[in-house]
Design an enzyme around this catalytic site. Structure first.
Site, PDB file in Angstrom:
ATOM      1  N   MET A 187       0.846  -1.180   0.000  1.00 14.69           N
ATOM      2  CA  MET A 187       0.000   0.000   0.000  1.00 14.69           C
ATOM      3  C   MET A 187       0.886   1.236   0.000  1.00 14.69           C
ATOM      4  SD  MET A 187      -2.639   1.024   2.980  1.00 14.69           S
ATOM      5  CE  MET A 187      -2.027   2.170   4.159  1.00 14.69           C
ATOM      6  N   PRO A 188       1.054   1.876  -1.128  1.00 16.68           N
ATOM      7  CA  PRO A 188       1.852   3.099  -1.164  1.00 16.68           C
ATOM      8  C   PRO A 188       1.161   4.243  -0.422  1.00 16.68           C
ATOM      9  CG  PRO A 188       1.522   2.215  -3.384  1.00 16.68           C
ATOM     10  CD  PRO A 188       0.632   1.467  -2.469  1.00 16.68           C
ATOM     11  N   MET A 189       1.942   4.963   0.352  1.00 17.17           N
ATOM     12  CA  MET A 189       1.443   6.183   0.978  1.00 17.17           C
ATOM     13  C   MET A 189       2.313   7.332   0.486  1.00 17.17           C
ATOM     14  SD  MET A 189       1.011   7.425   4.897  1.00 17.17           S
ATOM     15  CE  MET A 189      -0.541   6.585   5.127  1.00 17.17           C
ATOM     16  N   ASP A 244      -2.654   5.726  -0.876  1.00 24.12           N
ATOM     17  CA  ASP A 244      -3.107   6.776   0.045  1.00 24.12           C
ATOM     18  C   ASP A 244      -2.302   8.035  -0.219  1.00 24.12           C
ATOM     19  OD1 ASP A 244      -4.905   5.087   1.307  1.00 24.12           O
ATOM     20  OD2 ASP A 244      -3.503   4.536   2.891  1.00 24.12           O
TER      21      ASP A 244
END
Length: 60
Positions: free
Chosen positions: A1-3, A40
């Site tokens: 999940m890249p933030m 995100d």
């Protein structure tokens, strides 16, 4: 999940922030081969009085 985090001075419109979030998500999906739902984007506005540049904090 890249933030993806963006810290900036206040003053951009909600539309500009939406545009940024959309485009940076598109690029993350393209580059990182992930689903858009997994990206995100957090935008934090920092008052100019809290932003030092070159070791100098602006006068209030």
């Amino acid at each position: 999940m890249p933030m993806i985090r963006l810290e900036m001075l206040p003053g951009r419109t909600a539309e500009q922030k939406r545009d940024f979030a959309r485009e940076v998500t598109r690029l993350a999906v393209e580059t990182l081969k992930c689903k858009p739902e997994s990206v995100d984007v957090v935008i934090t506005e920092i008052p100019k009085s809290h932003w030092a540049k070159g070791g100098v904090l602006p006068e209030e």
